[in-house]
Design a protein around this motif. Structure first.
Motif, PDB file in Angstrom:
ATOM      1  N   UNK A  49       0.851  -1.187   0.000  1.00  0.00           N
ATOM      2  CA  UNK A  49       0.000   0.000   0.000  1.00  0.00           C
ATOM      3  C   UNK A  49       0.884   1.233   0.000  1.00  0.00           C
ATOM      4  N   UNK A  50       0.764   2.041  -1.045  1.00  0.00           N
ATOM      5  CA  UNK A  50       1.426   3.336  -1.074  1.00  0.00           C
ATOM      6  C   UNK A  50       0.429   4.361  -0.536  1.00  0.00           C
ATOM      7  N   UNK A  51       0.707   4.873   0.640  1.00  0.00           N
ATOM      8  CA  UNK A  51      -0.235   5.725   1.367  1.00  0.00           C
ATOM      9  C   UNK A  51       0.223   7.176   1.302  1.00  0.00           C
ATOM     10  N   UNK A  52      -0.699   8.072   0.949  1.00  0.00           N
ATOM     11  CA  UNK A  52      -0.374   9.490   0.783  1.00  0.00           C
ATOM     12  C   UNK A  52      -1.414  10.363   1.464  1.00  0.00           C
ATOM     13  N   UNK A  53      -1.003  11.578   1.787  1.00  0.00           N
ATOM     14  CA  UNK A  53      -1.920  12.569   2.335  1.00  0.00           C
ATOM     15  C   UNK A  53      -2.730  13.193   1.204  1.00  0.00           C
ATOM     16  N   UNK A  54      -4.037  13.242   1.384  1.00  0.00           N
ATOM     17  CA  UNK A  54      -4.891  13.960   0.434  1.00  0.00           C
ATOM     18  C   UNK A  54      -5.377  15.270   1.048  1.00  0.00           C
ATOM     19  N   UNK A  55      -5.870  15.206   2.276  1.00  0.00           N
ATOM     20  CA  UNK A  55      -6.349  16.403   2.970  1.00  0.00           C
ATOM     21  C   UNK A  55      -5.646  16.469   4.324  1.00  0.00           C
ATOM     22  N   UNK A  56      -4.604  17.281   4.405  1.00  0.00           N
ATOM     23  CA  UNK A  56      -3.777  17.313   5.609  1.00  0.00           C
ATOM     24  C   UNK A  56      -4.561  17.763   6.832  1.00  0.00           C
ATOM     25  N   UNK A  57      -5.480  18.696   6.650  1.00  0.00           N
ATOM     26  CA  UNK A  57      -6.256  19.171   7.798  1.00  0.00           C
ATOM     27  C   UNK A  57      -7.093  18.048   8.393  1.00  0.00           C
ATOM     28  N   UNK A  58      -7.708  17.226   7.532  1.00  0.00           N
ATOM     29  CA  UNK A  58      -8.485  16.082   8.019  1.00  0.00           C
ATOM     30  C   UNK A  58      -7.561  15.095   8.729  1.00  0.00           C
ATOM     31  N   UNK A  59      -6.397  14.848   8.135  1.00  0.00           N
ATOM     32  CA  UNK A  59      -5.443  13.910   8.729  1.00  0.00           C
ATOM     33  C   UNK A  59      -4.986  14.373  10.113  1.00  0.00           C
ATOM     34  N   UNK A  60      -4.766  15.673  10.263  1.00  0.00           N
ATOM     35  CA  UNK A  60      -4.291  16.206  11.544  1.00  0.00           C
ATOM     36  C   UNK A  60      -5.307  16.016  12.669  1.00  0.00           C
ATOM     37  N   UNK A  61      -6.570  15.831  12.313  1.00  0.00           N
ATOM     38  CA  UNK A  61      -7.618  15.650  13.318  1.00  0.00           C
ATOM     39  C   UNK A  61      -8.175  14.222  13.334  1.00  0.00           C
ATOM     40  N   UNK A  62      -7.545  13.317  12.589  1.00  0.00           N
ATOM     41  CA  UNK A  62      -8.076  11.950  12.470  1.00  0.00           C
ATOM     42  C   UNK A  62      -7.893  11.150  13.756  1.00  0.00           C
ATOM     43  N   UNK A  63      -6.826  11.440  14.507  1.00  0.00           N
ATOM     44  CA  UNK A  63      -6.544  10.711  15.748  1.00  0.00           C
ATOM     45  C   UNK A  63      -6.538   9.205  15.505  1.00  0.00           C
ATOM     46  N   UNK A  64      -5.742   8.798  14.505  1.00  0.00           N
ATOM     47  CA  UNK A  64      -5.654   7.387  14.125  1.00  0.00           C
ATOM     48  C   UNK A  64      -4.179   6.990  14.094  1.00  0.00           C
ATOM     49  N   UNK A  65      -3.805   5.843  14.678  1.00  0.00           N
ATOM     50  CA  UNK A  65      -2.392   5.470  14.763  1.00  0.00           C
ATOM     51  C   UNK A  65      -1.664   5.443  13.424  1.00  0.00           C
ATOM     52  N   UNK A  66      -2.326   4.939  12.384  1.00  0.00           N
ATOM     53  CA  UNK A  66      -1.677   4.832  11.081  1.00  0.00           C
ATOM     54  C   UNK A  66      -1.448   6.210  10.467  1.00  0.00           C
ATOM     55  N   UNK A  67      -2.414   7.091  10.638  1.00  0.00           N
ATOM     56  CA  UNK A  67      -2.292   8.450  10.106  1.00  0.00           C
ATOM     57  C   UNK A  67      -1.256   9.238  10.901  1.00  0.00           C
ATOM     58  N   UNK A  68      -1.234   9.045  12.210  1.00  0.00           N
ATOM     59  CA  UNK A  68      -0.239   9.726  13.039  1.00  0.00           C
ATOM     60  C   UNK A  68       1.180   9.323  12.626  1.00  0.00           C
TER      61      UNK A  68
END
Length: 247
Positions: free
Chosen positions: A52-71
């Motif tokens: 899986x090649x994982x990329x940021x699409x919406x950084x603001x959403x990612x910053x508030x996701x509170x998810x271990x993989x996103x962190x």
């Protein structure tokens, strides 16, 4: 236990990544969007696991996701792309969560997740993480339980074009981790998950080997390279600061 997939954090867009790997003669596809995480991905399947090649699409959403993989993605991308972590497949994730917690290991609890594919299909799964601070230390593998059986999931993936016959010839035969103290990491993972040891530097999953080597330079402990068999290639490909060894 089986290696389910490898997470590679990328700075390129998934469409560009899929096209890059198609140009190398491998059938990669755009996966879809994790709308609640602010991420999206591209995928390369093998016979029994995938990248899986994982990329940021919406950084603001990612910053508030509170998810271990996103962190982990947000942390690692501060210093550039590269392999992030590995995921192990299970069919008993609730029981595994209970077993870990009985050992005194704090977990995320079982998390429910989904993504929307490019065809509009919603794929669902459960995830489990060992709770730990995101850092340059090697992340503990996380676990996944898919909604469908492996046979059903792969059938659907063939039907929607994610998997072609050439994908099923590939196998991720080995994953090489570079860490400060290989013995310490191996003992930790064995204590958590009961993995079998092979030769003093290797832990065994049912479908791949996890090899641990001394970190020679830098401070970040991560998966450094993977070995892929079944291709007509015999070369090393460095892509987004990660090493793919085709043998």
């Amino acid at each position: 236990m089986y290696l389910d997939h490898i997470v590679h954090h990328i700075t390129k867009k998934p469409l560009e990544t899929a096209e890059d790997w198609k140009a190398k003669g491998l059938h990669a596809v755009v996966g879809g969007r994790h709308t609640h995480w602010g991420t999206y991905n591209a995928l390369l399947y093998t016979k029994i696991s995938y990248i899986e090649w994982l990329a940021l699409e919406h950084e603001e959403v990612a910053n508030h996701a509170n998810h271990p993989l996103v962190d982990l993605l947000l942390h690692d991308l501060k210093t550039g792309p590269g392999f992030g972590t590995i995921c192990i497949r299970t069919t008993t994730i609730d029981e595994l969560c209970k077993q870990l917690e009985e050992k005194g290991i704090e977990t995320s609890g079982v998390l429910h997740a989904e993504r929307k594919t490019t065809s509009g299909l919603v794929r669902k799964w459960k995830m489990l993480f060992v709770k730990e601070e995101v850092s340059d230390a090697l992340p503990t593998p996380f676990f996944i339980e898919w909604q469908e059986s492996d046979e059903e999931r792969y059938r659907l993936l063939r039907e929607d074009g994610t998997i072609e016959a050439s994908n099923l010839e590939l196998t991720i035969s080995s994953c090489e981790f570079h860490v400060h103290n290989p013995r310490e990491v191996m003992d930790k993972w064995q204590g958590y998950f009961g993995m079998k040891e092979h030769d003093g530097r290797t832990l065994l999953l049912s479908n791949t080997q996890l090899v641990f080597k001394q970190l020679e330079t830098g401070t970040k402990e991560r998966l450094a390279s993977i070995y892929i068999s079944g291709s007509d290639k015999e070369e090393d490909i460095i892509y987004e600061q990660a090493v793919y060894r085709f043998r």
